[in-house]
Design an enzyme around this catalytic site. Structure first.
Site, PDB file in Angstrom:
ATOM      1  N   THR A  14       0.812  -1.225   0.000  1.00 29.16           N
ATOM      2  CA  THR A  14       0.000   0.000   0.000  1.00 29.16           C
ATOM      3  C   THR A  14       0.847   1.279   0.000  1.00 29.16           C
ATOM      4  O   THR A  14       0.300   2.376  -0.031  1.00 29.16           O
ATOM      5  CB  THR A  14      -0.914   0.025   1.247  1.00 29.16           C
ATOM      6  OG1 THR A  14      -0.073  -0.187   2.399  1.00 29.16           O
ATOM      7  CG2 THR A  14      -1.977  -1.059   1.188  1.00 29.16           C
ATOM      8  N   VAL A  17       6.373   2.896  -2.767  1.00 29.21           N
ATOM      9  CA  VAL A  17       7.225   1.957  -3.521  1.00 29.21           C
ATOM     10  C   VAL A  17       6.438   0.690  -3.862  1.00 29.21           C
ATOM     11  O   VAL A  17       6.482   0.203  -4.996  1.00 29.21           O
ATOM     12  CB  VAL A  17       8.507   1.603  -2.738  1.00 29.21           C
ATOM     13  CG1 VAL A  17       9.327   0.563  -3.484  1.00 29.21           C
ATOM     14  CG2 VAL A  17       9.353   2.854  -2.488  1.00 29.21           C
ATOM     15  N   SER A  43      -3.903  -1.441   7.010  1.00 29.74           N
ATOM     16  CA  SER A  43      -4.420  -1.526   5.637  1.00 29.74           C
ATOM     17  C   SER A  43      -5.043  -2.883   5.317  1.00 29.74           C
ATOM     18  O   SER A  43      -5.507  -3.094   4.191  1.00 29.74           O
ATOM     19  CB  SER A  43      -3.295  -1.266   4.634  1.00 29.74           C
ATOM     20  OG  SER A  43      -2.895   0.065   4.697  1.00 29.74           O
ATOM     21  N   ARG A 102      21.618  -4.200   3.416  1.00 30.33           N
ATOM     22  CA  ARG A 102      22.486  -3.864   2.273  1.00 30.33           C
ATOM     23  C   ARG A 102      23.966  -4.114   2.500  1.00 30.33           C
ATOM     24  O   ARG A 102      24.672  -4.527   1.590  1.00 30.33           O
ATOM     25  CB  ARG A 102      22.286  -2.387   1.876  1.00 30.33           C
ATOM     26  CG  ARG A 102      20.942  -2.120   1.248  1.00 30.33           C
ATOM     27  CD  ARG A 102      20.813  -0.652   0.880  1.00 30.33           C
ATOM     28  NE  ARG A 102      19.438  -0.352   0.522  1.00 30.33           N
ATOM     29  CZ  ARG A 102      18.845   0.807   0.733  1.00 30.33           C
ATOM     30  NH1 ARG A 102      19.511   1.811   1.278  1.00 30.33           N
ATOM     31  NH2 ARG A 102      17.591   0.990   0.372  1.00 30.33           N
ATOM     32  N   CYS A 133      18.053   4.624  -3.556  1.00 30.16           N
ATOM     33  CA  CYS A 133      17.700   5.270  -4.833  1.00 30.16           C
ATOM     34  C   CYS A 133      18.835   6.144  -5.383  1.00 30.16           C
ATOM     35  O   CYS A 133      19.139   6.092  -6.582  1.00 30.16           O
ATOM     36  CB  CYS A 133      16.444   6.112  -4.653  1.00 30.16           C
ATOM     37  SG  CYS A 133      16.354   6.951  -3.064  1.00 30.16           S
ATOM     38  N   HIS A 246      14.943  12.145  -8.633  1.00 27.06           N
ATOM     39  CA  HIS A 246      16.144  12.652  -7.946  1.00 27.06           C
ATOM     40  C   HIS A 246      17.136  13.161  -9.003  1.00 27.06           C
ATOM     41  O   HIS A 246      17.348  12.504 -10.036  1.00 27.06           O
ATOM     42  CB  HIS A 246      16.857  11.535  -7.186  1.00 27.06           C
ATOM     43  CG  HIS A 246      16.156  11.054  -5.945  1.00 27.06           C
ATOM     44  ND1 HIS A 246      14.970  11.578  -5.485  1.00 27.06           N
ATOM     45  CD2 HIS A 246      16.510  10.091  -5.045  1.00 27.06           C
ATOM     46  CE1 HIS A 246      14.628  10.952  -4.365  1.00 27.06           C
ATOM     47  NE2 HIS A 246      15.542  10.044  -4.079  1.00 27.06           N
ATOM     48  N   ASN A 319      13.059   8.179  -8.845  1.00 27.69           N
ATOM     49  CA  ASN A 319      13.515   7.505  -7.625  1.00 27.69           C
ATOM     50  C   ASN A 319      12.617   6.358  -7.197  1.00 27.69           C
ATOM     51  O   ASN A 319      13.075   5.417  -6.549  1.00 27.69           O
ATOM     52  CB  ASN A 319      13.632   8.525  -6.483  1.00 27.69           C
ATOM     53  CG  ASN A 319      12.351   9.315  -6.274  1.00 27.69           C
ATOM     54  OD1 ASN A 319      11.894  10.009  -7.190  1.00 27.69           O
ATOM     55  ND2 ASN A 319      11.758   9.195  -5.116  1.00 27.69           N
TER      56      ASN A 319
HETATM   57  P1  NAP Z   1       5.263   4.433   2.566  1.00 26.47           P
HETATM   58  O1  NAP Z   1       4.598   5.067   1.401  1.00 26.47           O
HETATM   59  O2  NAP Z   1       5.192   5.111   3.888  1.00 26.47           O
HETATM   60  O3  NAP Z   1       4.725   2.916   2.715  1.00 26.47           O
HETATM   61  C1  NAP Z   1       5.089   2.080   3.747  1.00 26.47           C
HETATM   62  C2  NAP Z   1       4.541   0.694   3.516  1.00 26.47           C
HETATM   63  O4  NAP Z   1       5.021  -0.191   4.524  1.00 26.47           O
HETATM   64  C3  NAP Z   1       3.016   0.642   3.588  1.00 26.47           C
HETATM   65  O5  NAP Z   1       2.532  -0.340   2.704  1.00 26.47           O
HETATM   66  C4  NAP Z   1       2.792   0.206   5.030  1.00 26.47           C
HETATM   67  O6  NAP Z   1       1.550  -0.432   5.229  1.00 26.47           O
HETATM   68  C5  NAP Z   1       3.910  -0.808   5.166  1.00 26.47           C
HETATM   69  N1  NAP Z   1       4.235  -1.082   6.567  1.00 26.47           N
HETATM   70  C6  NAP Z   1       4.646  -0.213   7.504  1.00 26.47           C
HETATM   71  N2  NAP Z   1       4.803  -0.838   8.690  1.00 26.47           N
HETATM   72  C7  NAP Z   1       4.495  -2.138   8.482  1.00 26.47           C
HETATM   73  C8  NAP Z   1       4.443  -3.304   9.306  1.00 26.47           C
HETATM   74  N3  NAP Z   1       4.756  -3.240  10.605  1.00 26.47           N
HETATM   75  N4  NAP Z   1       4.061  -4.482   8.747  1.00 26.47           N
HETATM   76  C9  NAP Z   1       3.739  -4.542   7.449  1.00 26.47           C
HETATM   77  N5  NAP Z   1       3.749  -3.477   6.626  1.00 26.47           N
HETATM   78  C10 NAP Z   1       4.126  -2.303   7.120  1.00 26.47           C
HETATM   79  O7  NAP Z   1       6.814   4.244   2.296  1.00 26.47           O
HETATM   80  P2  NAP Z   1       7.579   3.930   0.912  1.00 26.47           P
HETATM   81  O8  NAP Z   1       8.085   5.186   0.350  1.00 26.47           O
HETATM   82  O9  NAP Z   1       6.744   3.043   0.065  1.00 26.47           O
HETATM   83  O10 NAP Z   1       8.850   3.158   1.452  1.00 26.47           O
HETATM   84  C11 NAP Z   1       8.758   1.906   2.082  1.00 26.47           C
HETATM   85  C12 NAP Z   1      10.151   1.429   2.407  1.00 26.47           C
HETATM   86  O11 NAP Z   1      10.839   1.134   1.201  1.00 26.47           O
HETATM   87  C13 NAP Z   1      11.028   2.470   3.115  1.00 26.47           C
HETATM   88  O12 NAP Z   1      10.808   2.450   4.497  1.00 26.47           O
HETATM   89  C14 NAP Z   1      12.398   2.063   2.710  1.00 26.47           C
HETATM   90  O13 NAP Z   1      12.925   1.099   3.577  1.00 26.47           O
HETATM   91  C15 NAP Z   1      12.191   1.486   1.329  1.00 26.47           C
HETATM   92  N6  NAP Z   1      12.544   2.462   0.286  1.00 26.47           N
HETATM   93  C16 NAP Z   1      13.624   2.220  -0.435  1.00 26.47           C
HETATM   94  C17 NAP Z   1      13.997   3.089  -1.404  1.00 26.47           C
HETATM   95  C18 NAP Z   1      15.212   2.819  -2.190  1.00 26.47           C
HETATM   96  O14 NAP Z   1      15.908   3.754  -2.467  1.00 26.47           O
HETATM   97  N7  NAP Z   1      15.507   1.634  -2.586  1.00 26.47           N
HETATM   98  C19 NAP Z   1      13.269   4.233  -1.667  1.00 26.47           C
HETATM   99  C20 NAP Z   1      12.139   4.471  -0.904  1.00 26.47           C
HETATM  100  C21 NAP Z   1      11.794   3.568   0.064  1.00 26.47           C
HETATM  101  P3  NAP Z   1       0.238   0.360   5.803  1.00 26.47           P
HETATM  102  O15 NAP Z   1      -0.522   0.854   4.612  1.00 26.47           O
HETATM  103  O16 NAP Z   1      -0.511  -0.724   6.503  1.00 26.47           O
HETATM  104  O17 NAP Z   1       0.715   1.436   6.717  1.00 26.47           O
HETATM  105  C1  3JM Z   2      14.550   5.190   1.884  1.00 24.42           C
HETATM  106  O1  3JM Z   2      12.100   2.190   8.250  1.00 24.42           O
HETATM  107  C2  3JM Z   2      12.830   3.110   7.882  1.00 24.42           C
HETATM  108  O2  3JM Z   2      13.412   3.840   8.691  1.00 24.42           O
HETATM  109  C3  3JM Z   2      13.011   3.303   6.393  1.00 24.42           C
HETATM  110  C4  3JM Z   2      13.822   4.497   6.062  1.00 24.42           C
HETATM  111  C5  3JM Z   2      14.052   4.649   4.579  1.00 24.42           C
HETATM  112  C6  3JM Z   2      15.100   3.998   3.912  1.00 24.42           C
HETATM  113  C7  3JM Z   2      15.896   2.940   4.605  1.00 24.42           C
HETATM  114  O3  3JM Z   2      16.813   3.266   5.364  1.00 24.42           O
HETATM  115  O4  3JM Z   2      15.561   1.773   4.397  1.00 24.42           O
HETATM  116  C8  3JM Z   2      13.258   5.544   3.867  1.00 24.42           C
HETATM  117  C9  3JM Z   2      13.495   5.796   2.542  1.00 24.42           C
HETATM  118  C10 3JM Z   2      15.351   4.287   2.566  1.00 24.42           C
HETATM  119  C11 3JM Z   2      16.489   3.675   1.839  1.00 24.42           C
HETATM  120  O5  3JM Z   2      16.300   3.329   0.663  1.00 24.42           O
HETATM  121  O6  3JM Z   2      17.590   3.551   2.368  1.00 24.42           O
END
Ligand code: NAP
Ligand code: 3JM
Length: 340
Positions: A14, A17, A43, A102, A133, A246, A319
């Site tokens: 949800t 990403v 969710s 990582r 990213c 980005h 990104n």
């Molecule tokens: P977001 O829009 O805030 O979405 C967070 C997602 O995680 C939602 O689906 C949420 O579900 C779920 N979630 C949170 N806590 C949970 C739990 N305890 N159990 C199961 N699901 C849970 O954040 P986002 O931007 O998509 O980013 C999500 C994560 O992806 C980040 O925290 C980061 O680690 C990673 N990320 C990586 C990159 C990258 O550069 N590779 C970039 C952005 C993010 P609900 O709808 O139920 O709250």
């Molecule tokens: C991108 O749970 C968290 O604190 C996630 C923080 C986060 C991250 C991460 O460190 O995994 C938000 C957005 C990233 C990332 O890609 O490193």
């Protein structure tokens, strides 16, 4: 023999990403046998679409991964820390988008254009990490430059979109912008300061050495992916009021003589890279053009005239796509085709 298909789970379905991961699986026609969407209890019960079908979001629990072949995780670091090993123990391969795994020496950190061979190491922990990213879009153009000219040092400054922080940050930029343009008071919850009409040199938490964690991620991840700890890297990461895409200003110093023309020719034939560099037509990469695309755009390629062997360039990518979801699905594609 019929092509293999896979039971797939999207953890964090949800989120910003996760939602893009679903779209990428559809767009790229990933060989899905069954699909499961997981999120938190908040969710659970929500309905999402996949290829015309309705899929009900389930709460992620220890039992969620039974029978799953590939799990794409983007549900935050602590969720990955807790659930990725459980998922791997259940027999599925996790492609994790968080920073949690990582730098684990037993976890491959992969950008398919750069180090696809590292995917073979997935057997050690059952986890493959997707880089940050900002790292992903930088290492793709750096790889051929390193191969040909030996990179000595990289100095990078980033201009990062709010979508990298997730859904709440996208709403915050929108709400603040609207409030300010209507002469109303603006509130900040996600960021420590106002992001609308502002730049914040602060991404993720600050560490004891004065760098932000995002800056340290770029340094360590780049060395791991390029498999060369001798490269000097220093980063300044900045959040800017852009929704998607980005941008990065990258200065590269090499051991061997290098020219802008050579770099342009090299990058023009690099898979996944598009050179946009025609100053007479005011053409250079822009976040608004990169948004919605999977390629990495490079322009403003020019000699650094302050050192013997140096190049400056401007790198832009979506990104949420190449910086997160597309890269994760590309990893899953190689895994599915060559290893499972
Ligand atoms: P977001 O829009 O805030 O979405 C967070 C997602 O995680 C939602 O689906 C949420 O579900 C779920 N979630 C949170 N806590 C949970 C739990 N305890 N159990 C199961 N699901 C849970 O954040 P986002 O931007 O998509 O980013 C999500 C994560 O992806 C980040 O925290 C980061 O680690 C990673 N990320 C990586 C990159 C990258 O550069 N590779 C970039 C952005 C993010 P609900 O709808 O139920 O709250
Ligand atoms: C991108 O749970 C968290 O604190 C996630 C923080 C986060 C991250 C991460 O460190 O995994 C938000 C957005 C990233 C990332 O890609 O490193």
């Amino acid at each position: 023999m019929p092509d293999k298909t896979f039971n797939v789970a999207v953890a964090g379905a949800t989120g910003a990403v996760g939602n893009q991961m679903i779209t990428c699986l559809e767009e790229r026609n990933f060989p899905v046998k069954s699909i499961k969407f997981l999120a938190s209890h908040r969710s659970a019960g929500r309905k999402l679409r996949f290829k015309g079908d309705t899929v009900v979001v389930e709460e992620m629990t220890e039992d969620s991964f039974k029978g799953v072949d590939i799990a794409l995780f983007s549900a935050g670091g602590s969720t990955s820390k807790q659930f990725a090993p459980i998922a791997a123990e259940s027999g599925c391969v996790v492609v994790d988008n968080s920073s949690q795994w990582r730098m684990d020496p037993e976890v491959p950190l992969v950008v398919p254009e750069v180090n696809p061979h590292a995917i073979a190491q997935y057997t050690k922990k059952g986890i493959i990490a997707n880089p940050n990213c900002s790292t992903i879009q930088m290492v793709v153009p750096l790889k051929p430059i390193h191969q040909k000219f030996e990179i000595k040092r990289v100095v990078v400054s980033t201009y990062q979109a709010v979508s990298g922080t997730g859904k709440k940050a996208i709403d915050e930029l929108f709400d603040q912008t609207r409030a300010i343009l209507n002469f109303q008071e603006s509130k900040n919850k996600v960021y420590p300061h106002r992001i609308a009409f502002n730049c914040l040199p602060h991404i993720d938490v600050f560490l004891d050495n004065g760098y932000s964690k995002e800056e340290v991620k770029m340094v360590n991840e780049t060395r791991k992916i390029l498999e060369d700890d001798s490269i000097g890297i220093t980063a300044t990461t900045v959040r800017v009021p852009v929704f998607y895409g980005h941008s990065e200003s990258v200065n590269i110093e090499t051991n061997k003589p290098i020219s802008a023309a050579e770099v342009r020719a090299l990058l023009e034939k690099e898979p996944g890279v598009v050179v946009v560099d025609d100053l007479e037509k005011n053409l250079y990469p822009l976040a608004i053009d990169a948004a919605g695309r999977d390629e990495i755009f490079v322009g403003r390629i020019r000699q650094d005239e302050s050192i013997p062997n140096g190049i400056n360039m401007w790198i832009v990518a979506d990104n949420i796509r190449k910086g997160a979801a597309t890269n994760a699905v590309q990893i899953a594609e190689v895994l599915a085709k060559e290893y499972l």
